[in-house]
Design a protein around this motif. Sequence first.
Motif, mmCIF file in Angstrom:
data_model
loop_
_atom_site.group_PDB
_atom_site.id
_atom_site.type_symbol
_atom_site.label_atom_id
_atom_site.label_comp_id
_atom_site.label_asym_id
_atom_site.label_seq_id
_atom_site.Cartn_x
_atom_site.Cartn_y
_atom_site.Cartn_z
ATOM 1 N N GLN A 247 3.873 0.955 -7.066
ATOM 2 C CA GLN A 247 4.146 1.027 -5.526
ATOM 3 C C GLN A 247 2.826 0.306 -5.120
ATOM 4 O O GLN A 247 1.881 0.933 -4.706
ATOM 5 C CB GLN A 247 4.454 2.192 -4.972
ATOM 6 N N LEU B 213 -0.266 2.589 -6.217
ATOM 7 C CA LEU B 213 0.523 3.879 -6.676
ATOM 8 C C LEU B 213 1.046 3.804 -7.800
ATOM 9 O O LEU B 213 2.111 3.034 -7.925
ATOM 10 C CB LEU B 213 1.027 4.408 -5.609
ATOM 11 N N PHE C 128 9.362 5.735 -18.195
ATOM 12 C CA PHE C 128 9.075 4.648 -17.381
ATOM 13 C C PHE C 128 7.844 4.781 -16.715
ATOM 14 O O PHE C 128 7.342 5.764 -16.474
ATOM 15 C CB PHE C 128 10.255 4.481 -16.478
ATOM 16 N N LEU D 298 16.363 10.888 -13.151
ATOM 17 C CA LEU D 298 15.132 10.521 -13.564
ATOM 18 C C LEU D 298 14.074 10.990 -12.880
ATOM 19 O O LEU D 298 14.142 11.048 -11.531
ATOM 20 C CB LEU D 298 15.039 9.054 -13.248
ATOM 21 N N TYR E 128 6.540 2.936 -13.054
ATOM 22 C CA TYR E 128 6.711 2.139 -11.898
ATOM 23 C C TYR E 128 5.572 2.071 -11.075
ATOM 24 O O TYR E 128 4.817 2.727 -11.080
ATOM 25 C CB TYR E 128 7.812 3.010 -10.907
ATOM 26 N N PHE F 158 9.613 -1.837 -11.156
ATOM 27 C CA PHE F 158 9.670 -1.329 -12.649
ATOM 28 C C PHE F 158 8.532 -2.185 -13.356
ATOM 29 O O PHE F 158 8.171 -3.404 -13.040
ATOM 30 C CB PHE F 158 11.018 -1.819 -13.143
ATOM 31 N N PHE G 266 3.606 5.302 -10.904
ATOM 32 C CA PHE G 266 4.563 6.685 -11.142
ATOM 33 C C PHE G 266 4.995 6.643 -12.430
ATOM 34 O O PHE G 266 5.629 5.584 -12.843
ATOM 35 C CB PHE G 266 5.687 6.871 -10.238
ATOM 36 N N GLY H 168 8.322 -1.793 -1.973
ATOM 37 C CA GLY H 168 9.069 -0.832 -2.588
ATOM 38 C C GLY H 168 8.353 -0.654 -4.207
ATOM 39 O O GLY H 168 7.622 -1.226 -4.386
ATOM 40 N N LEU H 169 8.992 0.234 -4.767
ATOM 41 C CA LEU H 169 8.595 0.698 -5.987
ATOM 42 C C LEU H 169 9.159 -0.619 -7.217
ATOM 43 O O LEU H 169 10.295 -0.815 -6.714
ATOM 44 C CB LEU H 169 9.344 2.015 -6.506
ATOM 45 N N PHE I 46 10.504 12.128 -11.415
ATOM 46 C CA PHE I 46 9.091 11.395 -11.365
ATOM 47 C C PHE I 46 7.985 12.334 -11.285
ATOM 48 O O PHE I 46 8.089 13.238 -10.880
ATOM 49 C CB PHE I 46 9.085 10.298 -9.945
ATOM 50 N N GLY I 47 6.738 11.713 -11.672
ATOM 51 C CA GLY I 47 5.569 12.502 -11.520
ATOM 52 C C GLY I 47 5.041 12.144 -10.146
ATOM 53 O O GLY I 47 5.742 11.593 -9.162
ATOM 54 N N LYS I 48 4.026 12.888 -9.461
ATOM 55 C CA LYS I 48 3.593 12.633 -8.199
ATOM 56 C C LYS I 48 2.778 11.587 -7.987
ATOM 57 O O LYS I 48 2.634 11.149 -6.680
ATOM 58 C CB LYS I 48 2.607 14.054 -7.984
ATOM 59 N N GLY I 49 2.549 10.843 -8.683
ATOM 60 C CA GLY I 49 1.791 9.534 -8.829
ATOM 61 C C GLY I 49 0.500 9.256 -8.600
ATOM 62 O O GLY I 49 -0.158 10.683 -8.687
#
Lengths: 114, 118
Positions: free
Chosen positions: A38, A88, A34, A102, A36, A46, A90, A43-44, A104-107
């Motif tokens: 921000q 940002l 996925f 799920l 996402y 999709f 992700f 908010g984040l 997530f990476g650090k962004g």
Amino acid sequence: AQSVAQPEDQVNVAEGNPLTVKCTYSVSGNPYLFWYVQYPNRGLQFLLKYITGDNLVKGSYGFEAEFNKSQTSFHLKKPSALVSDSALYFCAVSPLYGNNRLAFGKGNQVVVIP
Amino acid sequence: GAGVSQSPSNKVTEKGKDVELRCDPISGHTALYWYRQRLGQGLEFLIYFQGNSAPDKSGLPSDRFSAERTGESVSTLTIQRTQQEDSAVYLCASSLGRESGGNNSPLHFGNGTRLTVT
């Protein structure tokens, strides 16, 4: 356990130029992948997902991502960046079978320069 | 339609106090997640609820953290004896989960609760 690496902290790109945000993943078995986004003070949201099938996935706002199993990558791309794409981003992964967590990476902060 | 709602949006508390954060998921979403986002860092998984199954608590950082969910509705995340390192944005997300969409249902995030421990 599944994990995601987003190697760059910030991606700077001039408006109108191609945008690429890199993501590599580690997961047991086949992945769900996925992206996402921000936006500031929001908010984040999709953007897109890869489940099975065509390795090139198209999503919202003109973004697409390419799944590369041999390189365990899922880079996000946009042919022509807009200033409004500054946000940002992700990357996230979960296994096709097993736990639903799920990871997530650090962004990556994307800055599109006018 | 209504999205994921979190309250309060901001919370300032003194070190050592307990706090309770609330999440109202999208109606019909069987899966609910809590994540923590520290300044300049990625999303850290805390806990996951799926229907009536036992929750996945593997991400909770210490026994000061706990979460509950009432059926497939509201969830509360409780932090006891808060510490300064608990300061972060706590994000809640819900999805259709397994029954309706399998593991591939996208998450819908709330706007988060910004917790500041002084």
